[in-house]
Write an enzyme that holds these catalytic residues in place. Sequence first.
Site, PDB file in Angstrom:
ATOM      1  N   ASP A 212       0.687  -1.086  -0.054  1.00 60.77           N
ATOM      2  CA  ASP A 212       0.077   0.013  -0.099  1.00 60.77           C
ATOM      3  C   ASP A 212       0.796   1.126   0.008  1.00 60.77           C
ATOM      4  OD1 ASP A 212      -2.334  -1.512   0.237  1.00 60.77           O
ATOM      5  OD2 ASP A 212      -2.201  -1.620   2.497  1.00 60.77           O
ATOM      6  N   HIS A 239      -5.772  -3.321   5.428  1.00 60.31           N
ATOM      7  CA  HIS A 239      -5.169  -3.705   3.883  1.00 60.31           C
ATOM      8  C   HIS A 239      -6.265  -4.219   3.050  1.00 60.31           C
ATOM      9  CE1 HIS A 239      -2.059  -4.880   1.249  1.00 60.31           C
ATOM     10  NE2 HIS A 239      -2.428  -6.213   1.193  1.00 60.31           N
TER      11      HIS A 239
END
Length: 382
Positions: A212, A239
Amino acid sequence: MAATSAATFSIGSTISLGTKVSQLPQSKPSSVRFNSQNTLATFSGLKAATFVKCESESSFLGKESSAALRGAAAPKALKSSQRSQYHLNPQASYKVAILGAAGGIGQPLSLLVKMSPLISALHIYDIANVKGVAADLSHCNTPSQVLDFTGTSELPNSLKGVDVVVIPAGVPRKPGMTRDDLFNINANIVKTLVEAKGVYDPKKLFGVTTLDVVRANTFVAQKKNLKLIDVDVPVVGGHAGITILPLLSKTRPPVSFTDEEVQELSVRIQNAGTEVVEAKAGAGSATLSMAYAAARFVESSLRALDGDADVYECSYVQSDLTELPFFASRIKLGRKGVEAIISSDLQGLTEYEQKALEALKPELKASIEKGIAFAQKQPVTT
């Protein structure tokens, strides 16, 4: 081996919640610049026998970002004009195990990890097809010896004496599938693997959310025409989907965004996995970028184990930063795992970020509860 000595981490997944796993680091891959006239000869020859002095500098963090991180973690940190220095032993000394090494993420991850000059032994494990991967990797002239392990009967031996355990094992996403769809399958896979380790140390258990951060850095640099090596965007939360919260206001170097840019970038970072799944049209998910991000986390972990006192990564860990028991945020890594959770990133948020933070909490809380419930209902095999 003493089970508590190794760090373990689950790659690109929140299914390790409430179970056992162990170590890996923040949002920047590590590079080392050697102050030696024989750098290339030394590395390609792989026979250096003495300590060399090197300057640690993340390839994704420039001077400004590194200085800002040090200032956030320690008010009395060195001035930004100074770089932390540590001694790296080019004689590799760490052992790393990759569980799921024959898969779409496992193979490129194994190759990238094999390149580290800090590793003396690379243990690669999978339920099948791992011998060919090991043979292929063993031809690379980097320091680590490659040992292969196949099937659950060889799993315990794959973990003996290792310092870091990485778990990329699992089935990939397919078009139309969410991460939640994969939970039961992948949770069972990870459960089997972590039970072979038999220990839970919250300071050495990391959910690797580095991808990310890698995506956020890349997209912001492209959008604002910045030098990528200097860009660092902390990403907090979880996530999956809206639980992924890039803190664009905390970007280093400082840069301004319009409301439209914040919305566009946030959504793209959150949905980047789907972007890859759709582009591959049923042929897989994000494997190469995930392997890269995981390798970056491994390298950061090894740097911390090797004594670098200036290692920061974003990671999903047991945390008291919010009311949630697990939360992804920037952490400082050390020889014993998590040395500090950087709370300053959640201070002074924009209105957009504060609202997004509150909005993600119910979804993340539900995922955490699902993970804990899964772990508690499963008998632990010793």
